[in-house]
Design a protein around this motif. Sequence first.
Motif, short mmCIF file in Angstrom:
data_model
loop_
_atom_site.label_atom_id
_atom_site.label_comp_id
_atom_site.label_asym_id
_atom_site.label_seq_id
_atom_site.Cartn_x
_atom_site.Cartn_y
_atom_site.Cartn_z
N UNK A 64 0.90 -1.19 0.28
CA UNK A 64 0.01 -0.04 0.06
C UNK A 64 0.93 1.24 0.11
N UNK A 65 0.79 2.05 -1.16
CA UNK A 65 1.64 3.22 -1.23
C UNK A 65 1.02 4.42 -0.58
N UNK A 66 1.48 5.00 -0.08
CA UNK A 66 0.76 6.38 0.63
C UNK A 66 0.59 7.52 -0.19
N UNK A 67 -0.21 8.46 0.38
CA UNK A 67 -0.45 9.65 -0.26
C UNK A 67 0.59 10.47 0.35
N UNK A 68 0.41 11.86 0.02
CA UNK A 68 1.53 12.87 0.68
C UNK A 68 1.34 13.09 2.04
N UNK A 69 0.31 12.47 2.87
CA UNK A 69 0.07 12.72 4.24
C UNK A 69 0.77 11.48 4.97
N UNK A 70 1.48 10.49 4.26
CA UNK A 70 2.43 9.60 5.18
C UNK A 70 1.52 8.65 5.56
N UNK A 71 2.02 7.66 6.32
CA UNK A 71 1.32 6.33 6.77
C UNK A 71 0.65 6.73 7.89
N UNK A 72 -0.92 7.32 7.65
CA UNK A 72 -1.78 8.18 8.41
C UNK A 72 -2.73 7.06 8.76
N UNK A 73 -3.69 7.24 9.57
CA UNK A 73 -4.72 6.16 9.90
C UNK A 73 -5.42 5.62 8.61
N UNK A 74 -5.73 6.65 7.64
CA UNK A 74 -6.38 6.16 6.62
C UNK A 74 -5.59 5.22 5.64
N UNK A 75 -4.43 5.17 5.65
CA UNK A 75 -3.36 4.18 5.06
C UNK A 75 -3.27 3.01 5.84
N UNK A 129 -0.95 22.01 4.17
CA UNK A 129 0.17 22.66 3.42
C UNK A 129 1.43 22.21 3.59
N UNK A 130 1.60 21.49 4.96
CA UNK A 130 2.71 20.67 5.06
C UNK A 130 3.20 19.58 4.27
N UNK A 131 1.78 18.82 3.92
CA UNK A 131 2.06 17.84 2.97
C UNK A 131 2.28 18.14 1.57
N UNK A 132 1.94 19.49 1.11
CA UNK A 132 2.28 20.07 -0.11
C UNK A 132 3.76 20.24 -0.16
N UNK A 133 4.15 20.81 1.15
CA UNK A 133 5.62 21.18 0.97
C UNK A 133 6.70 19.83 1.08
N UNK A 134 6.13 18.71 1.52
CA UNK A 134 6.73 17.31 1.43
C UNK A 134 6.76 16.68 0.10
N UNK A 135 5.50 16.98 -0.78
CA UNK A 135 5.48 16.87 -2.08
C UNK A 135 6.57 17.26 -2.90
N UNK A 136 6.89 18.42 -2.62
CA UNK A 136 7.67 19.23 -3.28
C UNK A 136 9.14 18.96 -3.16
N UNK A 137 9.36 18.34 -2.04
CA UNK A 137 10.81 17.80 -1.49
C UNK A 137 11.09 16.29 -1.87
N UNK A 138 10.02 15.70 -2.07
CA UNK A 138 10.15 14.12 -1.99
C UNK A 138 10.89 13.74 -3.50
N UNK A 139 11.68 12.66 -3.62
CA UNK A 139 12.09 12.28 -4.98
C UNK A 139 11.54 10.93 -5.18
#
Length: 232
Positions: A33-44, A82-92
């Motif tokens: 299961x591959x996460x969204x930009x919100x990490x391995x949260x309760x939904x994942x 907003x934090x999730x969008x920052x992470x998306x920009x940083x992620x490779x």
Amino acid sequence: MTEIVSIPTLSGDGSFNAYVARPAGEAKAAILVIQEIFGVNAGIRRKCDKWAEAGYLAVAPDLFYRIESGIELDPDVEPEMARAMELFGQYKPDEGICDIEATIRWIRNEAGVEKVGAVGYCLGGKLAYMTAARTDIDASVGYYGVMIDQMLHEAKAIAHPLMLHIPTADHFVNAAAQRAMHDALDNHPKVTLHDYAGLDHGFATEHGDRRDEDGATLADSRTEAFFKQHLA
């Protein structure tokens, strides 16, 4: 049963955590299961638990660990979005595929489950597409994957079945991008596309305001049938 396991990186110079949900009996196959930009949260984690309830070993690697381990964000909370969008920009994503490959190896070699499927959401939908093109995964499913239209040149490398769920009102994937995906993939022998008229990004989330119950139920039923067919 659920647990957190440590998975070695491909290079062997480190490790990252993954949430694992195990079925009551022998696993019929595994679902990565591959996460969204919100990490391995309760939904994942709930996605994993549901796969385990259906008889699969489910594994959700923490793909943001190179930035910060253990990130869990709520898309319905504005500062967290907003934090999730920052992470998306940083992620490779290229590094992410290495971590997904490491997870596939862990599932097969350490967990002892040979057949492995992947299902991803948002960023994870893009990574599911990349996984289909760059690894030996047995089957992949992407929900509202972003930026796939920029990677269509990789479609020729897809050797195993791939399904993509595309909401037509996705505010992150515009109509031109959706057309490009259809133009490039509709005739691909290994790829199946499903459109969801009028639905927006995140419609199949387990929790929160983005969920559309009918759309999520339909898409998830198609995903379940897809894995039942291709992971047997």
